[in-house]
Motif scaffolding. Structure first.
Motif, PDB file in Angstrom:
ATOM      1  N   ASN A 233      -7.010   0.482   4.781  1.00  0.00           N
ATOM      2  CA  ASN A 233      -5.618   0.660   4.386  1.00  0.00           C
ATOM      3  C   ASN A 233      -5.182   2.107   4.492  1.00  0.00           C
ATOM      4  N   GLY A 234      -3.880   2.312   4.599  1.00  0.00           N
ATOM      5  CA  GLY A 234      -3.327   3.651   4.534  1.00  0.00           C
ATOM      6  C   GLY A 234      -3.321   4.410   5.841  1.00  0.00           C
TER       7      GLY A 234
ATOM      8  N   SER B  78      -8.047  11.194  19.746  1.00  0.00           N
ATOM      9  CA  SER B  78      -7.603  12.585  19.583  1.00  0.00           C
ATOM     10  C   SER B  78      -8.737  13.494  19.112  1.00  0.00           C
ATOM     11  N   GLY B  79      -9.853  12.882  18.634  1.00  0.00           N
ATOM     12  CA  GLY B  79     -10.957  13.642  18.078  1.00  0.00           C
ATOM     13  C   GLY B  79     -10.931  13.697  16.558  1.00  0.00           C
ATOM     14  N   ASP B  80      -9.829  13.256  15.954  1.00  0.00           N
ATOM     15  CA  ASP B  80      -9.738  13.216  14.497  1.00  0.00           C
ATOM     16  C   ASP B  80     -10.728  12.200  13.937  1.00  0.00           C
ATOM     17  N   VAL B  81     -11.261  12.495  12.760  1.00  0.00           N
ATOM     18  CA  VAL B  81     -12.183  11.587  12.077  1.00  0.00           C
ATOM     19  C   VAL B  81     -11.586  11.272  10.704  1.00  0.00           C
ATOM     20  N   LEU B  82     -11.476   9.981  10.390  1.00  0.00           N
ATOM     21  CA  LEU B  82     -11.005   9.538   9.081  1.00  0.00           C
ATOM     22  C   LEU B  82     -12.080   8.685   8.439  1.00  0.00           C
ATOM     23  N   THR B  83     -12.244   8.835   7.118  1.00  0.00           N
ATOM     24  CA  THR B  83     -13.272   8.110   6.385  1.00  0.00           C
ATOM     25  C   THR B  83     -12.645   7.327   5.237  1.00  0.00           C
ATOM     26  N   TRP B  84     -13.107   6.085   5.049  1.00  0.00           N
ATOM     27  CA  TRP B  84     -12.706   5.241   3.932  1.00  0.00           C
ATOM     28  C   TRP B  84     -13.913   4.982   3.065  1.00  0.00           C
ATOM     29  N   PRO B  85     -13.809   4.898   1.794  1.00  0.00           N
ATOM     30  CA  PRO B  85     -12.600   5.163   1.023  1.00  0.00           C
ATOM     31  C   PRO B  85     -12.335   6.657   0.963  1.00  0.00           C
ATOM     32  N   GLY B  86     -11.169   7.004   0.483  1.00  0.00           N
ATOM     33  CA  GLY B  86     -10.795   8.415   0.377  1.00  0.00           C
ATOM     34  C   GLY B  86     -11.566   9.121  -0.734  1.00  0.00           C
TER      35      GLY B  86
ATOM     36  N   ASN C  83      -5.898  -3.625  11.085  1.00  0.00           N
ATOM     37  CA  ASN C  83      -6.897  -2.635  10.635  1.00  0.00           C
ATOM     38  C   ASN C  83      -8.180  -3.269  10.121  1.00  0.00           C
ATOM     39  N   GLU C  84      -8.578  -4.379  10.748  1.00  0.00           N
ATOM     40  CA  GLU C  84      -9.807  -5.062  10.346  1.00  0.00           C
ATOM     41  C   GLU C  84     -11.005  -4.510  11.114  1.00  0.00           C
ATOM     42  N   VAL C  85     -12.056  -4.200  10.353  1.00  0.00           N
ATOM     43  CA  VAL C  85     -13.308  -3.692  10.911  1.00  0.00           C
ATOM     44  C   VAL C  85     -14.433  -4.608  10.443  1.00  0.00           C
ATOM     45  N   THR C  86     -15.366  -4.911  11.354  1.00  0.00           N
ATOM     46  CA  THR C  86     -16.544  -5.696  10.998  1.00  0.00           C
ATOM     47  C   THR C  86     -17.745  -4.763  10.946  1.00  0.00           C
ATOM     48  N   ILE C  87     -18.448  -4.793   9.805  1.00  0.00           N
ATOM     49  CA  ILE C  87     -19.656  -3.992   9.612  1.00  0.00           C
ATOM     50  C   ILE C  87     -20.861  -4.898   9.834  1.00  0.00           C
ATOM     51  N   GLU C  88     -21.780  -4.460  10.692  1.00  0.00           N
ATOM     52  CA  GLU C  88     -22.989  -5.221  11.002  1.00  0.00           C
ATOM     53  C   GLU C  88     -24.074  -4.877   9.983  1.00  0.00           C
ATOM     54  N   LEU C  89     -24.422  -5.837   9.135  1.00  0.00           N
ATOM     55  CA  LEU C  89     -25.448  -5.623   8.110  1.00  0.00           C
ATOM     56  C   LEU C  89     -26.815  -6.159   8.516  1.00  0.00           C
TER      57      LEU C  89
ATOM     58  N   MET D 227      -9.909   0.208   1.292  1.00  0.00           N
ATOM     59  CA  MET D 227     -10.827  -0.702   1.928  1.00  0.00           C
ATOM     60  C   MET D 227     -10.960  -1.923   1.015  1.00  0.00           C
ATOM     61  N   THR D 228     -11.132  -3.077   1.602  1.00  0.00           N
ATOM     62  CA  THR D 228     -11.277  -4.289   0.813  1.00  0.00           C
ATOM     63  C   THR D 228     -12.654  -4.384   0.181  1.00  0.00           C
ATOM     64  N   LYS D 229     -12.757  -5.142  -0.893  1.00  0.00           N
ATOM     65  CA  LYS D 229     -14.013  -5.297  -1.635  1.00  0.00           C
ATOM     66  C   LYS D 229     -15.051  -6.016  -0.777  1.00  0.00           C
ATOM     67  N   LEU D 230     -16.294  -5.534  -0.839  1.00  0.00           N
ATOM     68  CA  LEU D 230     -17.394  -6.126  -0.077  1.00  0.00           C
ATOM     69  C   LEU D 230     -18.143  -7.139  -0.934  1.00  0.00           C
ATOM     70  N   GLN D 231     -18.435  -8.291  -0.360  1.00  0.00           N
ATOM     71  CA  GLN D 231     -19.202  -9.323  -1.044  1.00  0.00           C
ATOM     72  C   GLN D 231     -20.680  -8.919  -1.081  1.00  0.00           C
ATOM     73  N   PRO D 232     -21.424  -9.354  -2.109  1.00  0.00           N
ATOM     74  CA  PRO D 232     -22.857  -9.029  -2.199  1.00  0.00           C
ATOM     75  C   PRO D 232     -23.635  -9.528  -0.977  1.00  0.00           C
ATOM     76  N   ALA D 233     -24.822  -8.960  -0.782  1.00  0.00           N
ATOM     77  CA  ALA D 233     -25.689  -9.334   0.338  1.00  0.00           C
ATOM     78  C   ALA D 233     -27.100  -9.585  -0.190  1.00  0.00           C
TER      79      ALA D 233
END
Length: 108
Positions: free
Chosen positions: A21-22, A86-94, A57-63, A1-7
């Motif tokens: 990624n991956g 398919s019902g599979d669940v994947l989580t980032w980061p690993g 593989n870009e995702v936007t997180i609502e803060l 996952m890419t680095k998150l900027q401060p909030a």
């Protein structure tokens, strides 16, 4: 996952874009969400997220809602969870990896 900027606590409408990624393209993802956990207090919040570019593989997180509620200042661990058709669940980061977002006080 890419680095998150401060909030900044109190900011409404804020978002962060991350690249997962991956994995194959996110075209078969049925839902996405992000979870943040404060590194000191253990507070947890679940945030809305959406796939904004399935090919890259870009995702936007609502803060915005979370930040406008005035979360505790400090470091927050971030995870993004995808559920696939398919019902599979994947989580980032690993496993064994931590991504962080730093929340600072609003001094306005």
């Amino acid at each position: 996952m890419t680095k998150l900027q401060p909030a900044v606590a109190g900011d409404s409408g804020d978002t962060r874009k991350v690249t997962l990624n991956g994995t194959d393209a996110l075209t078969n993802v049925s839902s996405v969400r992000a979870t943040v956990k404060h590194t000191t207090t253990g507070e947890v919040a679940v945030l809305s997220a959406s796939v904004t570019n399935a090919v890259t593989n870009e995702v936007t997180i609502e803060l915005g809602t979370w930040l406008s509620d005035g979360p505790t200042v400090g470091g927050w661990e971030v995870q993004v969870e995808t559920t696939w058709v398919s019902g599979d669940v994947l989580t980032w980061p690993g496993a064994g990896t931590t991504d962080m977002i730093w929340v600072s006080a609003d001094h306005d």
